[in-house]
Design a protein around this motif. Structure first.
Motif, PDB file in Angstrom:
ATOM      1  N   ASP A 224      26.807   4.003  43.047  1.00 26.35           N
ATOM      2  CA  ASP A 224      26.889   2.883  42.827  1.00 26.35           C
ATOM      3  C   ASP A 224      26.842   1.917  44.036  1.00 26.35           C
ATOM      4  OD1 ASP A 224      27.581   3.600  40.363  1.00 26.35           O
ATOM      5  OD2 ASP A 224      29.736   4.063  40.980  1.00 26.35           O
ATOM      6  N   GLU A 225      27.033   2.469  45.247  1.00 20.65           N
ATOM      7  CA  GLU A 225      26.714   1.628  46.291  1.00 20.65           C
ATOM      8  C   GLU A 225      25.659   2.063  47.073  1.00 20.65           C
ATOM      9  OE1 GLU A 225      30.846   0.553  48.100  1.00 20.65           O
ATOM     10  OE2 GLU A 225      31.478   2.091  46.884  1.00 20.65           O
ATOM     11  N   ASN A 226      25.092   1.276  47.756  1.00 16.57           N
ATOM     12  CA  ASN A 226      23.623   1.709  48.739  1.00 16.57           C
ATOM     13  C   ASN A 226      23.204   3.094  48.300  1.00 16.57           C
ATOM     14  OD1 ASN A 226      24.289  -0.248  50.751  1.00 16.57           O
ATOM     15  ND2 ASN A 226      26.231   0.466  50.906  1.00 16.57           N
ATOM     16  N   ARG A 227      22.599   2.869  46.967  1.00 17.66           N
ATOM     17  CA  ARG A 227      22.183   3.932  46.301  1.00 17.66           C
ATOM     18  C   ARG A 227      21.015   4.574  47.189  1.00 17.66           C
ATOM     19  NH1 ARG A 227      22.675   4.928  40.445  1.00 17.66           N
ATOM     20  NH2 ARG A 227      20.702   6.342  39.996  1.00 17.66           N
ATOM     21  N   ASP A 228      20.157   3.792  47.851  1.00 17.84           N
ATOM     22  CA  ASP A 228      19.020   4.223  48.360  1.00 17.84           C
ATOM     23  C   ASP A 228      19.429   4.982  49.854  1.00 17.84           C
ATOM     24  OD1 ASP A 228      19.900   2.183  49.706  1.00 17.84           O
ATOM     25  OD2 ASP A 228      18.399   1.215  50.285  1.00 17.84           O
ATOM     26  N   LEU A 229      20.447   4.504  50.370  1.00 24.02           N
ATOM     27  CA  LEU A 229      21.053   5.265  51.365  1.00 24.02           C
ATOM     28  C   LEU A 229      21.644   6.735  50.895  1.00 24.02           C
ATOM     29  CD1 LEU A 229      21.720   5.495  54.494  1.00 24.02           C
ATOM     30  CD2 LEU A 229      23.797   4.177  53.663  1.00 24.02           C
ATOM     31  N   PHE A 230      22.228   6.709  50.010  1.00 25.03           N
ATOM     32  CA  PHE A 230      22.760   7.918  49.150  1.00 25.03           C
ATOM     33  C   PHE A 230      21.685   8.993  48.967  1.00 25.03           C
ATOM     34  CE2 PHE A 230      25.119  10.060  45.563  1.00 25.03           C
ATOM     35  CZ  PHE A 230      25.930  10.615  46.376  1.00 25.03           C
ATOM     36  N   TRP A 231      20.534   8.532  48.538  1.00 26.54           N
ATOM     37  CA  TRP A 231      19.305   9.447  48.224  1.00 26.54           C
ATOM     38  C   TRP A 231      19.152   9.895  49.753  1.00 26.54           C
ATOM     39  CZ3 TRP A 231      14.552   9.282  50.293  1.00 26.54           C
ATOM     40  CH2 TRP A 231      13.444  10.220  49.701  1.00 26.54           C
ATOM     41  N   ALA A 464       5.297  16.735  57.581  1.00 25.94           N
ATOM     42  CA  ALA A 464       4.748  17.442  56.340  1.00 25.94           C
ATOM     43  C   ALA A 464       5.787  18.121  55.645  1.00 25.94           C
ATOM     44  CB  ALA A 464       3.871  18.600  57.153  1.00 25.94           C
ATOM     45  N   ASN A 465       7.106  18.515  56.399  1.00 24.70           N
ATOM     46  CA  ASN A 465       8.221  19.170  55.599  1.00 24.70           C
ATOM     47  C   ASN A 465       9.058  18.407  54.714  1.00 24.70           C
ATOM     48  OD1 ASN A 465       9.531  21.725  55.570  1.00 24.70           O
ATOM     49  ND2 ASN A 465      11.279  20.708  56.675  1.00 24.70           N
ATOM     50  N   PHE A 466       8.906  16.978  55.045  1.00 21.56           N
ATOM     51  CA  PHE A 466       9.756  16.160  53.910  1.00 21.56           C
ATOM     52  C   PHE A 466       8.844  15.897  52.784  1.00 21.56           C
ATOM     53  CE2 PHE A 466      12.876  14.974  57.434  1.00 21.56           C
ATOM     54  CZ  PHE A 466      13.810  15.155  56.879  1.00 21.56           C
ATOM     55  N   GLY A 467       7.575  16.114  52.857  1.00 21.07           N
ATOM     56  CA  GLY A 467       6.552  16.300  51.987  1.00 21.07           C
ATOM     57  C   GLY A 467       6.389  14.717  51.297  1.00 21.07           C
ATOM     58  N   ALA A 468       6.386  14.618  49.923  1.00 17.57           N
ATOM     59  CA  ALA A 468       6.074  13.483  49.307  1.00 17.57           C
ATOM     60  C   ALA A 468       7.336  12.331  49.435  1.00 17.57           C
ATOM     61  CB  ALA A 468       5.911  13.676  47.674  1.00 17.57           C
ATOM     62  N   ASN A 469       8.466  12.978  49.983  1.00 21.08           N
ATOM     63  CA  ASN A 469       9.602  11.906  50.140  1.00 21.08           C
ATOM     64  C   ASN A 469       9.612  11.299  51.494  1.00 21.08           C
ATOM     65  OD1 ASN A 469      10.782  12.628  47.851  1.00 21.08           O
ATOM     66  ND2 ASN A 469      12.142  14.436  48.532  1.00 21.08           N
ATOM     67  N   TYR A 470       8.624  11.763  52.415  1.00 19.40           N
ATOM     68  CA  TYR A 470       8.683  11.120  53.492  1.00 19.40           C
ATOM     69  C   TYR A 470       8.412   9.521  53.749  1.00 19.40           C
ATOM     70  CZ  TYR A 470       8.124  10.901  58.663  1.00 19.40           C
ATOM     71  OH  TYR A 470       8.338  10.517  59.920  1.00 19.40           O
ATOM     72  N   PRO A 471       7.553   8.998  52.904  1.00 14.12           N
ATOM     73  CA  PRO A 471       7.316   7.459  52.965  1.00 14.12           C
ATOM     74  C   PRO A 471       8.505   6.855  52.875  1.00 14.12           C
ATOM     75  CG  PRO A 471       5.481   8.520  51.742  1.00 14.12           C
ATOM     76  CD  PRO A 471       6.454   9.628  52.095  1.00 14.12           C
ATOM     77  N   ARG A 472       9.543   7.311  51.591  1.00 14.39           N
ATOM     78  CA  ARG A 472      10.843   6.646  50.977  1.00 14.39           C
ATOM     79  C   ARG A 472      11.427   6.609  52.240  1.00 14.39           C
ATOM     80  NH1 ARG A 472      13.824   8.041  45.611  1.00 14.39           N
ATOM     81  NH2 ARG A 472      15.598   6.715  46.022  1.00 14.39           N
ATOM     82  N   LEU A 473      11.598   7.997  53.130  1.00 16.59           N
ATOM     83  CA  LEU A 473      12.608   8.188  54.231  1.00 16.59           C
ATOM     84  C   LEU A 473      12.107   7.089  55.290  1.00 16.59           C
ATOM     85  CD1 LEU A 473      12.484  11.986  53.998  1.00 16.59           C
ATOM     86  CD2 LEU A 473      14.626  10.246  53.562  1.00 16.59           C
TER      87      LEU A 473
END
Ligand SMILES: Cc1cc2nc3c(=O)[nH]c(=O)nc-3n(C[C@H](O)[C@H](O)[C@H](O)COP(=O)(O)OP(=O)(O)OC[C@H]3O[C@@H](n4cnc5c(N)ncnc54)[C@H](O)[C@@H]3O)c2cc1C
Length: 495
Positions: A224-231, A464-473
């Motif tokens: 519910d709070e800072n959802r992006d950070l929680f991800w 490479a290890n974070f794969g497709a999640n890297y740009p969001r990180l």
């Protein structure tokens, strides 16, 4: 709803809590002898004026330690005895206020920062040479709410404390397999354990995390709070701030489980591995079964199936029956036992202070050639404990989408690792070389790696290890830590 607590009020609250007298007493008892040489965030040297260090020391409730002072050498020691780093200052934090104040001091003085909770980073990322070590180890005290089935875990807590407090109420959540490991680092990187196939990774069980950001703010991250950070906190490691407290969801877990090792001779290793790979393909979530080849120093290797069945015991007996009968073992020590006993059974074998080196990678599909290489290349050595482990994943871990959390290796069936531990530092080069050589035979069969055990030796590998999640990180990093203050980790670099 955002809950932001700015630095001023954090410090104010600490002072109002009656800490000022203790701060003054600590300051009076520990004068700073002179200016302090230190390492800058980007490398290179700086000198901290004596008065600035004195003020910093006075502003914390916990002690700020320097070389030569009581407690300094103990505080800079981490699990891996191979790591021998000397921070300019160690801030032993007693709470959020100390953490926030330390972040502010590091920023104001452009200091390299290391963050330590349980100190079990194999590569020693939680201690640095010359910088500021922000040590959360004093922040302990797990609190379980049995009715809500929640545990509040301050960041310095060890897994054994979480297990013990939760099991008192017949509850548990996924935690690692050695009880002196820190909850913080393990959870931020994912968190595998004997209950992972039932309840997911440790990070999948987070309800909320309190974080001090690079800006010195306390924020809460949850659905519910800072959802992006929680991800990002669920698998993105310590990149986005210093987690000060974790809230976990707990589950009913009977304090008695079916557990223990089934031991086979090494000359049957290939047969055991074949059985293990096939049997675990259809195992129920309640069964955690790991397969290890183990050689104590100077002794013959053996193959071990390590059982933990955490459901109904009578059903468990039926489920594991094939593992007890496909081949005559040297010993079968599986029995009903306390879950807590199983969770601390490996503590001594993994005791802090020895020299350790590890390589690891995920296995998605098992190529028979991998099993050949594992058996052909394994060897023990006098003076070295050698372990090769295929840790079973899958179940609830694999039912989460790779992009649902920063932890993306959801398709992995196993985590494969080769670990050596020895006492004599003079043997380090020899043992490291053997592990690296052996790993070069196995690595081609792996896909990505668990950065909680292997940090990754280049930025390209981390990316490479974070794969497709890297740009969001990277987006998150830009927002929460654009200056890359928190860089001693599997580092996501701001763009
Ligand atoms: C004996 C042993 C057994 C293990 N068993 C398992 C297992 O069963 N399952 C599993 O998943 N992993 C396991 N691991 C790996 C473990 O997950 C990592 O070593 C993890 O980093 C340990 O966390 P820590 O808090 O003790 O480490 P630390 O060394 O304190 O920190 C590790 C990293 O996390 C960062 N960090 C630490 N605390 C914070 C914080 N509060 N906020 C932000 N960043 C922080 C540090 O800066 C560092 O980069 C094991 C490791 C060891 C040594």
């Amino acid at each position: 709803m955002h809950r932001r607590l700015f630095l001023g009020s954090v410090l104010g609250a600490a002072a109002a809590g009656g800490t000022l007298a203790r701060v003054l007493a600590a300051t009076a008892s520990a004068p700073v002898p002179g200016d302090v040489p230190a390492t800058r965030l980007g490398g290179g040297e700086t000198v901290l004026p004596r008065s600035a260090v004195q003020d910093f020391r006075a502003s914390l409730r916990g002690p700020v330690l320097m070389a030569g002072e009581d407690g300094y050498d103990r505080a800079r020691q981490v699990w891996n005895g191979m790591i021998d780093r000397r921070p300019a200052l160690i801030a032993c934090c007693s709470g959020v206020a100390d953490v926030a104040r330390s972040v502010q001091f590091a920023r104001a003085n452009d200091l390299l920062v290391a963050v330590r909770s349980g100190g079990h980073s194999t590569s020693g990322q939680s201690v640095c040479d010359g910088g500021l070590m922000i040590d959360l180890a004093p922040m302990r005290g797990v609190r379980v709410d049995p009715r809500a089935r929640r545990a509040r875990v301050p960041a310095g807590s060890l897994l054994g404390e979480l297990d013990r407090e939760a099991q008192f109420f017949g509850l548990a959540t996924t935690a690692g397999t050695v009880s002196h490991t820190g909850a913080a680092g393990l959870t931020l990187g994912g968190g595998f354990g004997r209950l992972g196939r039932r309840f997911g990774l440790s990070c999948d069980n987070l309800v909320s995390v309190d974080v001090v950001t690079a800006g010195g703010e306390l924020v809460r991250a949850s659905r519910d709070e800072n959802r992006d950070l929680f991800w990002g906190l669920r698998g993105g490691g310590g990149n986005f701030g210093i987690a000060t407290s974790f809230e976990y969801r707990l589950h009913e877990v009977d304090p008695t489980v079916l557990g223990g090792p089934i031991i086979f001779p090494f000359d049957r290793a290939r047969q055991v591995l074949d059985f293990f790979v096939e049997f675990t393909a259809t195992a129920p979530d309640e069964l955690n079964l790991d397969c290890a080849i183990v050689a104590p120093p100077g002794a013959k290797p053996m193959v071990v199936l390590e059982v933990c069945y955490s459901g109904d015991l009578a059903r468990g007996e039926k489920v594991i029956a094939p593992a007890r009968s496909f081949l005559k073992p040297l010993a079968d020590q599986v029995k009903a036992m306390p879950y807590l006993t199983l969770q601390s059974g490996g503590d001594e074998a993994n005791a802090p202070g020895r020299q350790y080196y590890v390589k690891s990678g995920f296995v998605e599909a098992v190529d028979p050639a991998l099993l050949d290489a594992m058996v052909a290349g394994f060897s023990g050595a006098p003076g070295r404990s050698t372990v090769m482990l295929l840790q079973l994943l899958g179940g609830a871990i694999g039912r989460v989408n790779p992009d649902a959390t920063a932890f993306n290796h959801r398709k992995a069936r196993f985590d494969l690792l080769v670990l050596g531990g020895w006492a004599d530092p003079a043997q380090t080069a020899e043992h490291n070389a053997w592990i690296k050589g052996f790993w070069s035979e196995l690595e081609p069969y792996t896909r990505g790696y668990y950065f909680n055990t292997t940090i990754g030796d280049s930025q390209e590998k981390v990316r490479a290890n974070f794969g497709a999640n890297y740009p969001r990180l990277v987006q998150l990093k830009n927002r929460y830590d654009p200056g890359n203050l928190f860089r001693l980790n599997a580092n996501v670099q701001p763009s």
